[in-house]
Design an enzyme around this catalytic site. Structure first.
Site, PDB file in Angstrom:
ATOM      1  CG  ASP A  50      -1.832   1.201   1.236  1.00 13.01           C
ATOM      2  OD1 ASP A  50      -1.488   2.094   0.671  1.00 13.01           O
ATOM      3  OD2 ASP A  50      -2.773   0.952   1.921  1.00 13.01           O
ATOM      4  CE1 TYR A 140      -6.271  10.402 -11.764  1.00  9.21           C
ATOM      5  CE2 TYR A 140      -7.553  11.581 -13.206  1.00  9.21           C
ATOM      6  CZ  TYR A 140      -6.529  10.508 -13.116  1.00  9.21           C
ATOM      7  OH  TYR A 140      -5.668   9.743 -13.982  1.00  9.21           O
ATOM      8  CB  ILE A 170      -4.754   4.422 -21.650  1.00 13.90           C
ATOM      9  CG1 ILE A 170      -3.764   5.596 -20.926  1.00 13.90           C
ATOM     10  CG2 ILE A 170      -3.765   3.375 -21.905  1.00 13.90           C
ATOM     11  CD1 ILE A 170      -2.984   6.235 -22.358  1.00 13.90           C
TER      12      ILE A 170
HETATM   13  P1  NAD Z   1      -5.896   1.716 -12.655  1.00 12.36           P
HETATM   14  O1  NAD Z   1      -7.041   2.318 -11.701  1.00 12.36           O
HETATM   15  O2  NAD Z   1      -6.275   0.886 -13.396  1.00 12.36           O
HETATM   16  O3  NAD Z   1      -4.783   0.994 -11.763  1.00 12.36           O
HETATM   17  C1  NAD Z   1      -4.228   1.714 -10.459  1.00 12.36           C
HETATM   18  C2  NAD Z   1      -3.908   0.859  -9.597  1.00 12.36           C
HETATM   19  O4  NAD Z   1      -3.423   1.356  -8.341  1.00 12.36           O
HETATM   20  C3  NAD Z   1      -4.796  -0.167  -9.251  1.00 12.36           C
HETATM   21  O5  NAD Z   1      -4.150  -1.730  -9.399  1.00 12.36           O
HETATM   22  C4  NAD Z   1      -4.881  -0.182  -7.741  1.00 12.36           C
HETATM   23  O6  NAD Z   1      -5.173  -1.539  -7.057  1.00 12.36           O
HETATM   24  C5  NAD Z   1      -3.667   0.402  -7.214  1.00 12.36           C
HETATM   25  N1  NAD Z   1      -3.916   1.220  -6.155  1.00 12.36           N
HETATM   26  C6  NAD Z   1      -5.187   1.964  -5.463  1.00 12.36           C
HETATM   27  N2  NAD Z   1      -4.528   2.493  -4.274  1.00 12.36           N
HETATM   28  C7  NAD Z   1      -3.361   1.855  -3.882  1.00 12.36           C
HETATM   29  C8  NAD Z   1      -2.505   1.879  -2.876  1.00 12.36           C
HETATM   30  N3  NAD Z   1      -3.145   2.541  -1.687  1.00 12.36           N
HETATM   31  N4  NAD Z   1      -1.309   1.258  -2.757  1.00 12.36           N
HETATM   32  C9  NAD Z   1      -0.828   0.610  -3.718  1.00 12.36           C
HETATM   33  N5  NAD Z   1      -1.408   0.538  -5.051  1.00 12.36           N
HETATM   34  C10 NAD Z   1      -2.797   1.107  -5.037  1.00 12.36           C
HETATM   35  O7  NAD Z   1      -5.143   3.254 -13.307  1.00 12.36           O
HETATM   36  P2  NAD Z   1      -4.138   3.005 -14.585  1.00 12.36           P
HETATM   37  O8  NAD Z   1      -5.304   3.530 -15.504  1.00 12.36           O
HETATM   38  O9  NAD Z   1      -3.310   1.891 -14.669  1.00 12.36           O
HETATM   39  O10 NAD Z   1      -3.456   4.494 -14.172  1.00 12.36           O
HETATM   40  C11 NAD Z   1      -1.932   4.531 -13.850  1.00 12.36           C
HETATM   41  C12 NAD Z   1      -1.606   5.930 -13.481  1.00 12.36           C
HETATM   42  O11 NAD Z   1      -1.647   6.443 -15.124  1.00 12.36           O
HETATM   43  C13 NAD Z   1      -2.230   6.655 -12.633  1.00 12.36           C
HETATM   44  O12 NAD Z   1      -1.448   7.647 -12.235  1.00 12.36           O
HETATM   45  C14 NAD Z   1      -3.412   7.331 -13.514  1.00 12.36           C
HETATM   46  O13 NAD Z   1      -3.662   8.631 -13.010  1.00 12.36           O
HETATM   47  C15 NAD Z   1      -2.597   7.740 -15.049  1.00 12.36           C
HETATM   48  N6  NAD Z   1      -3.597   7.878 -16.010  1.00 12.36           N
HETATM   49  C16 NAD Z   1      -4.228   6.949 -16.451  1.00 12.36           C
HETATM   50  C17 NAD Z   1      -5.010   7.003 -17.643  1.00 12.36           C
HETATM   51  C18 NAD Z   1      -5.807   5.912 -18.190  1.00 12.36           C
HETATM   52  O14 NAD Z   1      -6.781   6.050 -18.974  1.00 12.36           O
HETATM   53  N7  NAD Z   1      -5.826   4.790 -18.129  1.00 12.36           N
HETATM   54  C19 NAD Z   1      -5.261   8.313 -18.260  1.00 12.36           C
HETATM   55  C20 NAD Z   1      -4.403   9.260 -17.577  1.00 12.36           C
HETATM   56  C21 NAD Z   1      -3.498   8.943 -16.476  1.00 12.36           C
HETATM   57  C1  AKB Z   2      -9.688   8.746 -16.199  1.00 11.03           C
HETATM   58  O1  AKB Z   2     -10.637   9.261 -17.074  1.00 11.03           O
HETATM   59  O2  AKB Z   2      -9.890   9.506 -15.091  1.00 11.03           O
HETATM   60  C2  AKB Z   2      -8.372   8.684 -16.714  1.00 11.03           C
HETATM   61  C3  AKB Z   2      -7.600   9.927 -17.037  1.00 11.03           C
HETATM   62  C4  AKB Z   2      -7.753  10.578 -18.405  1.00 11.03           C
HETATM   63  O3  AKB Z   2      -6.955  10.260 -16.159  1.00 11.03           O
HETATM   64  N1  AKB Z   2      -8.589   7.771 -17.870  1.00 11.03           N
END
Ligand code: NAD
Ligand code: AKB
Length: 317
Positions: A50, A140, A170
C-alpha cells in the site's frame, strides 16, 4: 537502473507496463507491487504494497535494493469524485512517500504519470498548449496538478530525476480500466464484441484525447530512457495520439461490425469529460524526447476488435 519497483502494477497500465519493463530490464529486476496480488504481470518478484504505508515501502525498497520507482497507484477521476478523500490520500500521500523514499535512497529515477485531468475550465479546448491554465474541477485533477508541481519541486530542489506524462484516455484489451471517465472508450469495444451494442455514458459529440496502449507503453519507456540533460520539462509532458468523439468511435466500430448499435445515456461523468480538452499540443514531448504515436482510430479499432474477438471465441471475456 538496476532494480525498478512498479507501484500499482495490477491496474490497466501497470499490467502491461510491468511486462514490458520485464522484457527490457529482466524479470528479476522489476518488482511488481499493488494492494492486491497482481495476476497478469508475468514471472518475477511481486509484493503486496500500500503506497500510503511509508514503512512498508521502505521495507520493499531495502529488500530489493530498488533504485527506480514507477508510481502507477492512483484513484482515477470517476471513483475519485465518489470518494475524494481516498483520491487525495492515495494520489498525494502515496506520491510524497514515493518521492521522499526516492530522495532518501538517492534513487536514479521516479516516473509518475499525470493526466489530461490536470486541465479544466479555462483551459483552451483544442490543441491545448503545454503551458496553460490548470484549474481542474475534480479531486483527481487537483491531485494531478499538485503531483506535477511536486515532481518538478523534487527535480529543482533535490536534483532527483522525476518524470511524468499527461496521459490521455488509454484504450487497451488486457486489464480493464480502473474507474475513470474515459472508460467508455474501452467498454464500447468489449460490448461490441460480446453483445453487438453499447450504452454510452457520455454524449455522442463528446470529444477527448485518447491513446492506444502500445503507444502508451512506447511513450512511457521513451520518456524513462530519454537523456535527462535534454529535458526542459519533467513531470508534465503533454502526449497526444488521437482525438475523437464517442460518435466517431461508434462509426469506426461500425466499419467492422456493421450491425453495431449505440445509445447515449450521459451520467455524472459527462461533466468531467466536458471539462477536459479535445486534443493536446505535444510539441515539447516531440522535441525533447522524440515522441511520435503509431496508432490512429481505425488502426486501433481493427486491433482491439481482433484481439477481443479472439478472447471472446476462447471464452476469456
Ligand atoms: P488503475 O486504476 O487501472 O490502476 C491503479 C492501480 O493502483 C490499481 O491496481 C490499484 O489496485 C492500485 N492502488 C490503488 N490504491 C493503492 C494503494 N494505496 N497502494 C498501492 N496501489 C494502489 O489506473 P491506471 O489506468 O493503470 O493508471 C495508472 C496511472 O496512469 C495513474 O497515475 C493514472 O492517474 C494515470 N493515468 C491513467 C489514464 C488511463 O486512461 N488509464 C489516463 C491518464 C492518466
Ligand atoms: C480518467 O478518465 O480518469 C483517466 C484519465 C484520463 O486520467 N482515464
Amino acid at each position: 537502473m538496476k532494480k525498478i519497483l512498479v507501484v500499482g502494477c495490477a491496474g490497466q497500465i501497470g499490467t502491461e507496463l510491468t511486462l514490458t519493463l520485464r522484457k527490457i530490464y529482466g524479470a528479476d529486476n522489476v518488482i511488481a507491487s499493488d494492494i492486491h496480488l497482481p495476476e497478469k504481470c508475468g514471472n518475477g518478484p511481486s509484493e503486496i504494497l500500500d503506497v500510503t504505508d511509508r514503512a512498508r515501502l521502505e521495507t520493499v525498497v531495502n529488500r530489493y535494493g530498488i533504485d527506480a520507482i514507477v508510481n502507477l497507484a492512483a484513484i482515477l477521476s470517476a471513483t475519485g469524485e465518489k470518494n475524494p478523500m481516498l483520491a487525495w490520500n492515495v494520489n498525494m500521500n502515496g506520491l510524497i512517500n514515493v518521492l521522499e523514499c526516492a530522495r532518501e535512497h538517492k534513487m536514479k529515477q521516479v516516473l509518475t504519470p499525470s493526466s489530461i485531468a490536470a486541465f479544466g475550465p479555462g483551459t483552451p479546448l483544442n490543441n491545448t498548449p503545454q503551458e496553460t491554465v490548470l484549474h481542474p474541477s475534480t479531486m483527481y485533477g487537483i491531485t494531478k496538478v499538485a503531483g506535477e508541481l511536486l515532481g518538478d519541486y523534487y527535480v529543482n530542489k533535490y536534483g532527483l530525476d522525476v518524470r511524468g506524462l499527461r496521459y490521455p484516455g488509454i484504450i487497451s484489451n488486457e486489464a480493464l480500466p480502473g474507474g475513470g471517465t474515459t472508460d467508455y472508450a474501452v467498454a464500447i469495444y468489449y460490448d461490441a464484441i460480446k453483445f453487438g451494442k453499447y450504452s454510452c455514458f457520455v454524449k455522442e459529440d463528446t470529444r477527448l484525447p485518447m491513446m492506444y496502449m502500445p503507444d502508451c507503453l512506447k511513450a512511457t519507456i521513451d520518456l524513462m530512457q530519454a537523456d535527462f540533460s535534454q529535458l526542459k520539462h519533467h513531470s508534465d509532458f503533454n502526449v497526444g495520439a488521437m482525438s475523437f468523439s464517442a460518435g466517431d468511435l461508434a462509426a469506426s466500430i461500425k466499419k467492422y461490425i456493421p450491425g453495431f448499435e449505440i445509445e447515449y445515456k450521459p451520467d455524472f461523468r459527462q461533466l468531467i469529460a466536458d471539462s477536459w480538452p479535445n486534443s493536446v499540443d505535444d510539441t515539447a514531448a516531440r522535441e525533447e524526447w522524440g515522441w511520435k504515436p503509431d496508432y490512429d482510430l481505425d488502426a486501433m479499432t481493427r486491433d482491439m476488435l481482433s484481439v477481443l474477438g479472439e478472447k471472446h471465441k476462447n471464452g476469456l471475456i
